[in-house]
Design a protein around this motif. Structure first.
Motif, mmCIF file in Angstrom:
data_model
loop_
_atom_site.group_PDB
_atom_site.id
_atom_site.type_symbol
_atom_site.label_atom_id
_atom_site.label_comp_id
_atom_site.label_asym_id
_atom_site.label_seq_id
_atom_site.Cartn_x
_atom_site.Cartn_y
_atom_site.Cartn_z
ATOM 1 N N PHE A 21 -10.039 88.106 -1.805
ATOM 2 C CA PHE A 21 -8.722 88.494 -1.307
ATOM 3 C C PHE A 21 -7.674 87.410 -1.554
ATOM 4 O O PHE A 21 -6.620 87.408 -0.918
ATOM 5 C CB PHE A 21 -8.801 88.789 0.203
ATOM 6 N N LYS A 22 -7.961 86.469 -2.480
ATOM 7 C CA LYS A 22 -7.072 85.332 -2.665
ATOM 8 C C LYS A 22 -5.705 85.728 -3.210
ATOM 9 O O LYS A 22 -4.739 84.982 -3.058
ATOM 10 C CB LYS A 22 -7.732 84.299 -3.584
ATOM 11 N N ASP A 23 -5.598 86.886 -3.861
ATOM 12 C CA ASP A 23 -4.292 87.325 -4.355
ATOM 13 C C ASP A 23 -3.350 87.686 -3.208
ATOM 14 O O ASP A 23 -2.129 87.605 -3.343
ATOM 15 C CB ASP A 23 -4.462 88.521 -5.289
ATOM 16 N N THR A 27 -7.451 81.493 0.032
ATOM 17 C CA THR A 27 -8.760 81.283 0.643
ATOM 18 C C THR A 27 -8.755 80.111 1.599
ATOM 19 O O THR A 27 -9.487 80.100 2.598
ATOM 20 C CB THR A 27 -9.825 81.059 -0.453
ATOM 21 N N GLY A 28 -7.931 79.119 1.317
ATOM 22 C CA GLY A 28 -7.882 77.945 2.178
ATOM 23 C C GLY A 28 -7.457 78.246 3.595
ATOM 24 O O GLY A 28 -7.804 77.499 4.520
ATOM 25 N N SER A 100 -4.890 81.165 -8.980
ATOM 26 C CA SER A 100 -5.643 81.463 -10.197
ATOM 27 C C SER A 100 -6.865 80.552 -10.360
ATOM 28 O O SER A 100 -7.729 80.815 -11.197
ATOM 29 C CB SER A 100 -4.739 81.316 -11.424
ATOM 30 N N GLU A 101 -6.913 79.474 -9.563
ATOM 31 C CA GLU A 101 -8.064 78.574 -9.627
ATOM 32 C C GLU A 101 -9.302 79.255 -9.026
ATOM 33 O O GLU A 101 -9.206 80.273 -8.336
ATOM 34 C CB GLU A 101 -7.765 77.283 -8.849
ATOM 35 N N ARG A 102 -10.463 78.654 -9.275
ATOM 36 C CA ARG A 102 -11.718 79.162 -8.717
ATOM 37 C C ARG A 102 -11.814 78.682 -7.252
ATOM 38 O O ARG A 102 -12.608 77.806 -6.918
ATOM 39 C CB ARG A 102 -12.906 78.674 -9.535
ATOM 40 N N LEU A 103 -11.038 79.314 -6.398
ATOM 41 C CA LEU A 103 -10.932 78.870 -5.021
ATOM 42 C C LEU A 103 -12.239 79.041 -4.260
ATOM 43 O O LEU A 103 -12.572 78.224 -3.387
ATOM 44 C CB LEU A 103 -9.809 79.633 -4.309
ATOM 45 N N GLY A 104 -12.982 80.091 -4.580
ATOM 46 C CA GLY A 104 -14.255 80.298 -3.900
ATOM 47 C C GLY A 104 -15.194 79.124 -4.106
ATOM 48 O O GLY A 104 -15.800 78.604 -3.161
#
Length: 777
Positions: A21-23, A27-28, A100-104
């Motif tokens: 759901f980062k869009d 996530t932070g 757009s980074e690999r936040l997970g």
């Protein structure tokens, strides 16, 4: 406390789902509440009358390993830093890392690291501490290599892991020796047996191993080389791992074991000696750097060296000064890393040669950097916390106890001078960092992006840390008795009461501070006049080159050794395995008196058994000389069927039936594969090869025979069969003992045996299916 330690790791399990759901939401934001809740929980323990808290949970009682957690003043200080700085770093990363980074991946690694550090500072069991210790190395490896598509990120991640894991394994050796000496795995129990440890002949070895773990983790000279390369990590990682938490794990380790080792004279020589060298070398090398994070990396090395030096003094005042600087360093260095990240984020460059004049374009960042750098430099101003702990450092360096060792007396005399020297270069790189970035001529045409102030969200975290710098500077005793005194007591073992004040009169520490400011200012102003000295010291010498050569050499010779025996020869592989087995097993049994032969409890050998054994031996020899596939298969079957007959004679019908089934199926399978078997024909081998084969075969056969006889003759452990006889009916509820053993006592083992057979069956089916799909008959 167990829940506080494991909560970040448990939440990390849900991050891959939440990152989808980062869009819509970063996530932070989900992660932010984890360190914040831990920080709020542990705030309740800050109290002038704080009493240590202990909790224990059983884990592996047979090895005396349990999840024992111990919260005292020292661990409380570190827990608050880990969770507090962790909260600010997470908030900062929300604005620093794009969606757009690999936040997970990033937040999973970050929460793993958070759990690891909490476990390190709260664990009372040395082996649990080691487990969390290595988890910090693994998670930091993943965080440093987060941008894995960059070669330098991969290089820095590998370098940090190799060096810190080497130290971790050494530390484990020290823990094992401590456990043997004290008979306990509890750190607090070990501290209570200080006299036993100090009188142990293994004391020098224990200290060496544990100090290697601490020095590698806290980037002490000469192991400091991994820290500058770790700056390839995203700035939130640098601010968290390399200023406030991971690099202080080694500091924590030395502080935790100070009550045990500080009475030993070599403790001061090793810890303070390495610390003061690290302070001077790190501050000296920081002035040479051109990358903002590179300057901060070497400044971190020098500051860690200063803390390590104070811990080595072993006095109450030094312990208090050390914990005070741990807190101060976390505030100003964390903020400076974040400001460096802001500059990189908004200008596209960290090269100080391309920066300059940013104060008018980024006034808020410049203000934050001003307070951070001046506090780091120890400028004598009442609203900068760095000055207080720096002056304490000077003060305790002048009040060292006498010792009988000549080298210690030399160090006692020289450390104050080296402290001033290292602090002078600290002042120089602090001024270089601030004025070189925010004042002077602008180089806007050399920057990838047009500089502008960062968004407010990215400024909150460094601003809060700078507020901490100012509050501690203005009201230093706010954290004195409720927090710092308890932390210092945990290190020194005695009550520590010290009033923190800005003005102490015209005394030696003040003069030392003035010398630092005066000579530091002169060196900074004329920096370009003397920096050619770096061409001589270190010149072309570099510990990084030593590391690279060791790594390249180990890879080169490992490959050479591997290629020498990995040549595709099945005979050579089997020969090497059998030779190694014979040598290791024979040596072990010989040195441990393992070759035991007793004949007093053997049954009489009958004629039928002799005949069957003779037939089996003849059949085994016949397989060697057989030149026909069918004949070899049938002769080999005689050996197996003869064993079945022996089982019948020894009244083991179940084993006999099993052996008959296995042997029948084996012979049938060999016959089914008859078409694909190679033709048995005489091989032309040299006499040397035949001799080696004979020696290996005879040695291995003799060894297995001796192992079997010794295993029967030696009764090192009680027979488990007695347990089965006594409990199979009552506990298992079955009259057939074999069935009860297979189904109840060894149920899991039997289950996995069935699983293995099932996997093998699926594999065979897949291969047959694959061949038929290709039209192969």
């Amino acid at each position: 406390m167990l829940y506080a330690v494991l909560i970040p790791l448990l939440i990390a399990c849900f991050i891959p789902y939440l990152s989808k759901f980062k869009d819509k939401i970063h996530t932070g934001i989900f992660v932010l509440f984890v360190p914040l809740s831990i920080f709020i929980y542990f705030l309740q323990f800050i109290d002038t009358n704080f009493v240590p808290v202990a909790q224990g949970y059983s884990w592996i009682p047979s090895l005396n390993i349990s999840l024992d957690f111990y919260l005292d003043g020292l661990s409380l200080l570190f827990v608050l830093l880990i969770s507090g700085i962790g909260t600010l770093v997470t908030l900062y990363s929300i604005f620093y890392l794009h969606k757009s980074e690999r936040l997970g991946h990033f937040y999973v690694y970050l929460l793993m690291f958070m759990t690891a550090m909490l476990g390190v500072v709260l664990s009372d069991n040395v082996f649990v501490l080691y487990t969390f210790w290595e988890l910090t190395s693994i998670s930091s490896f993943l965080l440093i290599g987060y941008w894995h598509y960059r070669e330098r990120s991969r290089y820095g991640a590998l370098k940090s892991m190799l060096i810190t894991v080497f130290g971790g394994l050494s530390m484990l050796g020290g823990f094992i020796l401590l456990t043997i000496i004290t008979g306990s795995t509890s750190i607090q129990e070990m501290i209570s047996q200080t006299d036993v440890i100090l009188n142990s002949p293994y004391l020098p070895l224990v200290m060496t191993f544990i100090f290697l773990g601490a020095f590698t983790k806290s980037a002490q000279f000469p192991f400091h080389i991994w820290l500058p390369d770790a700056m390839e990590a995203p700035t939130p990682v640098s601010a968290y791992l390399h200023s406030a938490t991971m690099v202080k794990a080694g500091i924590y380790l030395i502080a935790r074991f100070s009550p045990v080792f500080s009475a030993y004279e070599w403790f001061f020589i090793i810890v303070s000696g390495i610390g003061i060298i690290t302070l001077c070398w790190g501050s000296y090398m920081a002035v040479r750097q051109t990358d903002l994070k590179g300057i901060l990396a070497f400044s971190t090395i020098s500051q860690l060296g200063m803390i390590m030096t104070m811990l080595g003094f072993g006095t109450k005042a030094a312990a208090f000064a050390a914990v005070f600087h741990i807190l101060n360093h976390a505030t100003f260095k964390g903020s400076l890393f974040m400001v460096a990240g802001i500059i990189d984020h908004e200008t596209g460059s960290r090269d100080i040669r391309k920066l300059g004049g940013l104060m008018t374009l980024m006034p808020i960042s410049a203000t934050l950097a001003l307070f951070g750098t001046f506090s780091m430099a120890g400028v004598p101003l009442p609203f900068l916390n760095g000055f207080y702990s720096k002056e304490m450092f000077f003060d305790v360096s002048l009040d060292l106890s006498s010792t009988s060792l000549f080298i210690a007396e030399i160090m006692k005399t020289s450390i104050p001078y080296l402290a001033v020297l290292g602090s002078i270069f600290t002042f120089v790189y602090s001024m270089y960092l601030f004025f070189g970035t925010f004042t002077g001529e602008k180089h806007l045409d050399e920057l990838p992006s047009k500089p502008h102030e960062a968004p407010i969200g990215m400024l909150i975290s460094p601003a809060l840390l700078i507020v901490g710098v100012i509050i501690i500077g203005l009201i230093p005793n706010l954290v004195n008795e409720p927090l710092l005194a308890h932390a210092a007591k945990a290190i020194s073992g005695e009550e520590v009461h010290k009033h923190i004040a800005f003005w102490h009169g015209f005394e030696a520490p003040l003069y030392m501070s003035l010398i630092v400011v005066i000579f530091g200012s002169i060196l900074y102003i004329f920096r370009k006049k003397w920096t050619d000295i770096y061409l001589l010291i270190p010149g072309t010498l570099s510990l990084n080159k030593v590391y690279d050569r060791i790594l390249d050499g180990s890879e080169k010779y490992s490959r050479k050794i591997t290629n020498s025996y990995m040549d595709g020869s099945l005979r050579k592989y089997i020969a090497l395995i059998m030779i190694a087995t014979v040598l290791v097993t024979f040596t072990t049994m010989l040195t441990t008196d393992g070759f035991t032969i007793k004949t007093d409890d053997l049954a009489k050998v009958t004629v039928s058994e002799i005949l069957i054994a003779s037939v089996m031996v003849a059949a085994a020899l016949g397989t060697i000389f057989a030149r026909n596939n069918v004949a070899a298969i049938l002769i080999l079957g005689v050996v197996g069927f003869g064993l079945s007959v022996l089982f019948v004679l020894y009244r083991a019908p179940d084993l006999a039936l099993t052996q008959l089934v296995v042997e029948t199926i084996t012979v049938a399978l060999f016959l089914l594969c008859f078409y694909h078997l190679p033709n048995l024909r005489p091989r032309t081998e040299s006499f040397k090869t035949k001799s080696v084969n004979a020696i290996i075969a005879i040695s291995f056969g003799a060894l297995m025979t001796m192992v079997a006889i010794s295993a029967h003759s030696s009764k090192w452990f009680g027979a488990i069969s007695e347990y089965f006889i006594e409990n199979s009916y009552e506990l298992g509820g079955g009259a057939n003992m074999v069935n009860v053993i297979l189904v109840d006592f060894r149920g899991i083992d039997t289950l996995f045996e069935i699983v293995v057979l099932g996997i093998a069956a699926f594999g065979i089916y897949a291969m047959i299916k694959l061949r038929s799909d290709k039209g192969v008959e």
